[in-house]
Design an enzyme around this catalytic site. Sequence first.
Site, mmCIF file in Angstrom:
data_model
loop_
_atom_site.group_PDB
_atom_site.id
_atom_site.type_symbol
_atom_site.label_atom_id
_atom_site.label_comp_id
_atom_site.label_asym_id
_atom_site.label_seq_id
_atom_site.Cartn_x
_atom_site.Cartn_y
_atom_site.Cartn_z
ATOM 1 C CB CYS A 1 -3.011 -14.237 -1.362
ATOM 2 S SG CYS A 1 -4.739 -14.485 -1.659
ATOM 3 C CG PHE B 1 -10.203 -8.528 -6.766
ATOM 4 C CD1 PHE B 1 -11.314 -9.293 -6.724
ATOM 5 C CD2 PHE B 1 -9.190 -8.510 -7.720
ATOM 6 C CE1 PHE B 1 -11.462 -10.215 -7.975
ATOM 7 C CE2 PHE B 1 -9.526 -9.239 -9.120
ATOM 8 C CZ PHE B 1 -10.683 -10.173 -9.174
ATOM 9 C CG ASP C 1 -4.792 -7.587 -3.073
ATOM 10 O OD1 ASP C 1 -4.381 -9.042 -3.160
ATOM 11 O OD2 ASP C 1 -4.964 -7.348 -1.973
ATOM 12 C CG ASP D 1 -14.687 -6.002 -3.064
ATOM 13 O OD1 ASP D 1 -13.697 -6.460 -2.756
ATOM 14 O OD2 ASP D 1 -15.627 -6.940 -2.356
ATOM 15 C CB SER D 2 -18.291 -9.076 -5.861
ATOM 16 O OG SER D 2 -17.656 -9.937 -4.733
ATOM 17 N NE ARG E 1 -2.790 -1.281 3.409
ATOM 18 C CZ ARG E 1 -3.226 -2.655 3.813
ATOM 19 N NH1 ARG E 1 -3.801 -3.258 2.857
ATOM 20 N NH2 ARG E 1 -2.415 -3.195 4.907
HETATM 21 N N1 SAH Z 1 -6.956 -5.222 -1.709
HETATM 22 C C1 SAH Z 1 -7.557 -5.781 -0.587
HETATM 23 C C2 SAH Z 1 -7.956 -7.370 -0.137
HETATM 24 C C3 SAH Z 1 -8.768 -7.931 -1.154
HETATM 25 S S1 SAH Z 1 -9.423 -8.979 -0.569
HETATM 26 C C4 SAH Z 1 -6.969 -4.856 0.563
HETATM 27 O O1 SAH Z 1 -5.861 -4.754 0.540
HETATM 28 O O2 SAH Z 1 -7.672 -4.751 1.618
HETATM 29 C C5 SAH Z 1 -10.421 -9.706 -2.024
HETATM 30 C C6 SAH Z 1 -11.838 -8.915 -2.352
HETATM 31 O O3 SAH Z 1 -12.082 -9.362 -3.646
HETATM 32 C C7 SAH Z 1 -12.703 -9.410 -1.239
HETATM 33 O O4 SAH Z 1 -13.117 -8.084 -0.948
HETATM 34 C C8 SAH Z 1 -14.070 -9.871 -2.033
HETATM 35 O O5 SAH Z 1 -15.139 -9.341 -1.718
HETATM 36 C C9 SAH Z 1 -13.671 -9.562 -3.319
HETATM 37 N N2 SAH Z 1 -14.089 -10.347 -4.731
HETATM 38 C C10 SAH Z 1 -14.009 -11.625 -4.622
HETATM 39 N N3 SAH Z 1 -14.340 -12.118 -5.862
HETATM 40 C C11 SAH Z 1 -14.721 -11.123 -6.579
HETATM 41 C C12 SAH Z 1 -15.224 -10.890 -7.937
HETATM 42 N N4 SAH Z 1 -15.360 -11.717 -8.896
HETATM 43 N N5 SAH Z 1 -15.373 -9.585 -8.194
HETATM 44 C C13 SAH Z 1 -15.366 -8.701 -7.422
HETATM 45 N N6 SAH Z 1 -14.698 -8.718 -6.148
HETATM 46 C C14 SAH Z 1 -14.621 -9.782 -5.799
#
Ligand code: SAH
Length: 395
Positions: free
Chosen positions: A338, A226, A298, A248-249, A209
């Site tokens: 990850c 994400f 991510d 995000d979803s 970050r």
């Molecule tokens: N980058 C973030 C962590 C990401 S965790 C940070 O630094 O805090 C992964 C995220 O992806 C979650 O919030 C989940 O809701 C979202 N997610 C999972 N599959 C998804 C999709 N197909 N489309 C959009 N978001 C998704």
Amino acid sequence: MHSIYLKEGREKSVLRRHPWIFSGAIRRVDGAPECGETVAVRSADGTFLAHGAYAPESHIPVKLWNFTESEPVDEAFFRSRIASALALRRTVFHGKLPQAYRLICAESDGLPGLVADVYGEYAVCQITGAGMERHRELVGRILLDYVKGVYERSDVDSRTKDGLPARTGHLAGAELPDVLEFEENGLLYRADYRGGHKTGFYLDQRDNRRLVAECAAGAESVLNCFSYTGGFGLAALKGGAKHVLNVDSSEGALALARGNAARNGFSDDAFETKEADVFQFLRSCRDSRKSFDLIVLDPPKFAETASQKERAARAYKDVNLLAVKLLNPGGQLFTFSCSGAIDDDLFAKIVDSAASDARRPLRIVRWLSQGPDHPVLTSFPEGRYLKGLQAVAPV
Ligand code: SAH
């Protein structure tokens, strides 16, 4: 104490201090140790190798505590492991601990089955195995030497493999306040410790970050895919980006992201959120010819196990291909995985194959990983799960 005898030759990994015994390595279990009980692991000829916790139903029936016959797995053992975990954090953060950090990182801190994250004066822990489960109250009590209160978020899937039910709630000391707020890289964040992912925040991305903040100066348009609670998006604005779109979803995560943005004084105009499937959203951007100066990808763990590696590799490829096509000339991509099953080499190949299909030769400028409060034991490379690349599109 019951003993577990390994097959001939299978002591090698233990001698190298790998902390897991797979079921195929076990020749004989002496007596009937209970699930979670401490056992002595012995080579075929009976030589003591290690103490471990027994979980008969798991494909990893023994996770090792230590390699010293004269060191019992008692309160002094847990106290010394936790003190040593803290000492490492003090070293890597040069004596000035962040407000939020991972204090205990399971195997990598010699404590299989235990994760503990500190948020200010409180800790949130996850107990993921039958061995640690037996010591949960003791661990909670020891953690009170460091924090005022401990909350337990033991609702991870891996517990079911050890036959343990999910458990969340107060573990020790003072009750936690409803809101755990902390500062990181000059930004205020909140950890959704009761309902969020992990213990409420992705502490492992702290350094990345900060890097995104440094690299975002001058970016007109940032796409944070994400986004969860907006960590990278806030960092980009803090670093000088003009506009961030967080996708995000989960509308719940996006609502927390908007709250985080408001508390840091960012307007809705600069910090936008969009509830959508990232794959579909990226396609819609392509169709409407949108493009961005900086894109963060991510995604969640696409491969939970090694058997899902191929399918996961295809998903990483798809999402990276879609993103690479949306980069402005000279634009930057920060892309992560990850999934433990996808190693650095494979990840770089996946990103290369996306770049090649998009006909946009990317140049990798940084290889990224988890922060130093997520250490990796040299004897346990499995501890390195987060990998990422910063890559730049041609001008
Ligand atoms: N980058 C973030 C962590 C990401 S965790 C940070 O630094 O805090 C992964 C995220 O992806 C979650 O919030 C989940 O809701 C979202 N997610 C999972 N599959 C998804 C999709 N197909 N489309 C959009 N978001 C998704």
